[in-house]
Structure formats: C-alpha cells, structure tokens
Design an enzyme around this catalytic site. Structure first.
Site, short mmCIF file in Angstrom:
data_model
loop_
_atom_site.label_atom_id
_atom_site.label_comp_id
_atom_site.label_asym_id
_atom_site.label_seq_id
_atom_site.Cartn_x
_atom_site.Cartn_y
_atom_site.Cartn_z
CG ASN A 11 -1.81 1.16 1.40
OD1 ASN A 11 -2.00 2.11 0.69
ND2 ASN A 11 -2.62 1.35 2.44
CE LYS A 13 -0.32 3.35 4.73
NZ LYS A 13 0.32 3.07 6.08
CG HIS A 97 -6.04 1.54 5.15
ND1 HIS A 97 -5.22 2.65 5.32
CD2 HIS A 97 -4.78 0.82 4.74
CE1 HIS A 97 -4.24 2.31 5.81
NE2 HIS A 97 -4.08 1.06 6.21
CD GLU A 99 -2.65 5.81 6.59
OE1 GLU A 99 -2.75 5.40 5.80
OE2 GLU A 99 -1.71 4.54 7.44
CD GLU A 169 -2.81 -3.35 7.03
OE1 GLU A 169 -2.48 -2.95 6.74
OE2 GLU A 169 -3.87 -1.13 7.06
N GLY A 175 2.44 1.90 10.82
CA GLY A 175 3.30 3.25 10.87
C GLY A 175 4.07 3.84 11.96
CB SER A 215 5.42 -2.21 12.18
OG SER A 215 4.93 -0.48 12.21
#
Ligand code: PGA
Length: 254
Positions: A11, A13, A97, A99, A169, A175, A215
């Site tokens: 991904n 991003k 996702h 985010e 996730e 991250g 991560s």
C-alpha cells in the site's frame, strides 16, 4: 500445511511521484517473477494507477486502488468509481483502510457500501479491519473486529465472498514501528477466520485469505507469516523500498 496461497500487497499510500511509481512497479515486477508461490499486488495513488497498471501488465503483480466511491458515476467531486479503476487496468481495491476510517472519518456503513460498489463494479477487494490501542487495552478487540466484519459483510452473498480478502491491521501498529507479535497476529487471525466460518460457512473460512498489516518489515515478515492463519501481509512503509519489499516477498516460507 495451509492450502492457501500467500498474498503480499504493498500500500503505497500518498507517496512517490509519477516516475518513482513506475520505477518501483518495474522493480516489484522483476522480483515477483521469481516468487512463483506468492501472489503480489501494489496499491499506488489514483493518479498513477493507469501507468503502474500498464507497467505491470502481463506480470505476476496486480495493480489496485486505495479506495473507491459507492456510486458508478455522477456528481461526486473528487471521487473515483470501481468502473474507472477497472478502466485504468486495475483489478483490486482496498476498502476500509484504517486511515480512511480514522483520519477521514469513514464509518462501518460507508465501508460496507464501498465493498458493495467494488464487487458490483467487478473488482476484488481487501477489506481492512482493526482495533485502536484504547480498544485493545480495554479488552474490546474482538467486539470491534466483529462489528466491522459483520457490518461490511451484511449484504454480501456467499458466492461473492471469494472475491474478498481480509486484512487485519491493528491501528496501533500502522506506521508506528510497533508491530503485533506473531502470537498476537495469529490469535486475531484465528478469531477472524471463525467470524468467516460463522457468516459464510467452514469451506469459505478454510479458503479465505487473511492478511496482517502494521509495521511489516523484511525482518519480521517471516515470523508473522509462520502463523497458520496468517496468509499474507499488507505492507505500507516498507513497500516503498524495492529491496525491502523484495525481502518481504522472499520471507514467505510455506
Ligand atoms: P505500515 O502500513 O506498514 O507502514 O505500518 C500498513 C498499512 O497501513 O497498510
């Protein structure tokens, strides 16, 4: 021994520029050619999707979009439909996702509508689910994942389910450099597989691919993928580095 093929996805991003995206796609293509046992996909920003898909055409690597809108066309400024994504040569999309859920405020119902639109538009999807740190610490991980799962799949016909993979996730691991331990990932993946069995039956659960994300690096991918219910990884940061992503592709030892 699992009968499921591993799936390693990157991904990207909101990163890279046009030339960098194509260069990275070519590097992934070249490396993936020697990873016959692993399925691979990358998710570039929308604006580079067509070029990345063209660079990957005829290869083992699929191109996907990071998001999709719920409608086919019309007055939805800034949005992109499943049909447009397919028209760019992509066949996959990420839905839900973290985010999008937590930075952009997407709720479970919108995620479900996006999943519906993706499948109706002929795409395969990776549905992302995951709990926040507070939720894990408060002991509500399973409740949160159960709610996200059930809402996303509330209108899905069992025959459609094979076109969906699930990515677990944990939000606290994305991250942050703080990944779930292999045991934590395996435990949750087994729980998610149970949710699939309840909703779609044991054969669907057995065939379903559940990816871990948060991560992931070449250093920890092998031990995460060793979990019997961990069928792949969804990689953010490390997927932007061709050598690191290659290392992750190589770390599948099934
Ligand atoms: P990360 O991102 O690997 O940078 O933690 C994973 C993701 O958000 O899919």
């Amino acid at each position: 021994m699992s009968r499921r093929r591993s799936f390693v996805a990157g991904n990207w991003k909101m990163n890279l520029n046009r030339a960098g995206a194509v260069t990275l796609a070519r590097a992934v293509r070249e490396h993936a050619a020697s990873c016959a046992g692993v399925d691979c996909a990358v998710f570039p920003p929308f604006v580079y999707l067509a070029e990345v898909a063209a660079a990957l055409s005829g290869s083992r690597v699929r191109a996907g979009a990071q998001d999709v809108w719920t409608e086919k066309k019309g007055a939805f400024t800034g949005e992109v439909s499943a049909e447009m994504i397919r028209d760019c040569g992509a066949s996959l999309v990420l839905v839900g996702h973290s985010e999008r859920r937590h930075v952009l405020g997407e709720g479970d119902d919108l995620v479900a509508r996006k999943l519906r639109a993706a499948l109706d538009g002929g795409l395969e999807a990776i549905l992302c689910i995951g709990e926040k740190l507070k939720e894990r610490e408060g002991g509500s991980t399973e409740a949160v994942l159960g709610r996200q799962f059930r809402t996303a799949f509330k209108d899905l016909a069992p025959a459609e389910f094979p076109r969906v993979s699930i990515a677990y996730e944990p939000v606290w691991a994305i991250g942050t450099g703080r990944n779930a331990t292999p045991a934590q990932a395996q435990e949750v993946h087994a729980f998610v597989r149970k949710l699939v069995a309840e909703r779609f039956g044991p054969a669907s659960a057995e065939g379903s691919r559940i990816l871990y994300g948060g991560s992931v690096t070449p250093e920890n991918a092998g031990e995460l993928l060793a979990g019997p219910d961990v069928d792949g990884v969804l990689v953010g940061g490390a997927s932007l580095d061709a050598a690191k992503f290659a290392g992750i592709l190589d770390s599948d030892r099934r």
